[in-house]
Write a protein that holds these residues in place. Structure first.
Motif, short mmCIF file in Angstrom:
data_model
loop_
_atom_site.label_atom_id
_atom_site.label_comp_id
_atom_site.label_asym_id
_atom_site.label_seq_id
_atom_site.Cartn_x
_atom_site.Cartn_y
_atom_site.Cartn_z
N VAL A 1 0.84 -1.21 0.00
CA VAL A 1 0.00 0.00 0.00
C VAL A 1 0.87 1.25 0.00
CG1 VAL A 1 -1.60 1.37 1.38
CG2 VAL A 1 -2.01 -1.07 1.07
N PHE A 2 1.92 1.25 0.82
CA PHE A 2 2.80 2.42 0.88
C PHE A 2 3.57 2.61 -0.43
CE2 PHE A 2 2.22 1.58 5.43
CZ PHE A 2 1.95 2.87 5.89
N LEU B 1 1.19 4.13 -2.98
CA LEU B 1 0.95 5.55 -2.68
C LEU B 1 2.14 6.41 -3.11
CD1 LEU B 1 -0.78 5.36 0.82
CD2 LEU B 1 -1.83 5.97 -1.37
N ALA C 1 2.18 6.66 -6.87
CA ALA C 1 1.09 7.54 -7.31
C ALA C 1 1.46 9.00 -7.11
CB ALA C 1 -0.18 7.20 -6.54
N LEU C 2 2.06 9.34 -5.98
CA LEU C 2 2.45 10.72 -5.70
C LEU C 2 3.54 11.19 -6.67
CD1 LEU C 2 2.50 10.72 -1.79
CD2 LEU C 2 0.87 11.90 -3.29
#
Length: 240
Positions: free
Chosen positions: A143-144, A147, A150-151
């Motif tokens: 998940v990290f 993220l 994505a950023l």
């Protein structure tokens, strides 16, 4: 006397390629579903013997079988397409770093699918809250990672042609929904057998979304390359 070479060009046909791959995915899901129903009900008559012998080759939840092979190839082809897009950007004196980065990510995903390397992401002794299986603990670091990626990419994505941006977002949303959200739901539903009706349904949805997410991504890249006017040329041998 040197003769002029005549090149034959082939246009990229993203829709046709996507249709072929979507049909293959539908066939894999069909065979998987038949195998799961027969194994669970044990009511497929004379078909039980071949299904018991060869069913594992079509089980989407297992590794080292036909669906795994298909997924590895699909990811690898997507990575190659992204690398080609990066090369096109370089030839046109444009920044290609983001494209190369995505190519590396998909090459890694292809390798991971072939080797189950994400198992190395599991946190020893950690059980995801609400579940009973430490097997799914790899979801937490994943998940990290998602993220962070994505950023890093969100600003670059909005600079692409609108159609490409939308397709990339859809591909990412579909894949992540399957790989993380449905995987998490499966972790909650799983027992020691990994063979309850609810788990089988959720895990099938997970694998289906992953396969179609990759397909949409491949289509998006090929569609972008087509929009850039890229054609494949066959160069005949020169003759004198």
């Amino acid at each position: 006397m040197q003769q002029t070479q005549e090149h034959q060009y082939f246009n990229i046909r993203p829709s046709f390629i996507a249709l072929i791959l979507a049909s293959a995915i539908a066939i894999l899901i069909f065979f998987h579903s038949v195998v799961m129903v027969c194994w669970y009900t044990k009511a497929c008559g004379v078909a039980m013997d071949p299904i018991n012998r060869f069913g594992h080759m079509f089980d989407l939840n297992r590794e080292m079988n036909i669906p795994t092979w298909f997924s590895v190839i699909q990811l690898f082809v997507t990575a190659c397409s992204l690398a080609l897009a990066a090369w096109v950007q370089r030839l046109r004196s444009r920044s290609a770093i983001a494209w190369w980065g995505l190519a590396v990510i998909f090459f890694y995903m292809s390798l991971d699918e072939a080797t189950d390397m994400h198992g190395l992401w599991r946190i020893d002794g950690y059980v995801v809250p609400g579940t009973t299986q430490a097997l799914f603990s790899w979801i937490i670091p994943a998940v990290f990672v998602v993220l962070i990626i994505a950023l890093i990419y969100v600003r670059w994505l909005i600079t692409l042609p609108r159609r490409t941006t939308i397709l990339f977002f859809i591909a990412g949303a579909v894949f992540v929904t399957g790989a993380l959200i449905f995987e998490g739901i499966g972790a909650v539903l799983a027992d020691e057998t990994f063979f309850t009706p609810s788990y089988l349904i959720v895990s099938t949805m997970e694998e289906t979304l992953e396969l179609f997410g990759i397909l949409i991504m491949l289509y998006a890249v090929l569609d972008y390359l087509q929009g850039q006017g890229l054609k494949i040329a066959l160069v005949p041998e020169s003759s004198s």
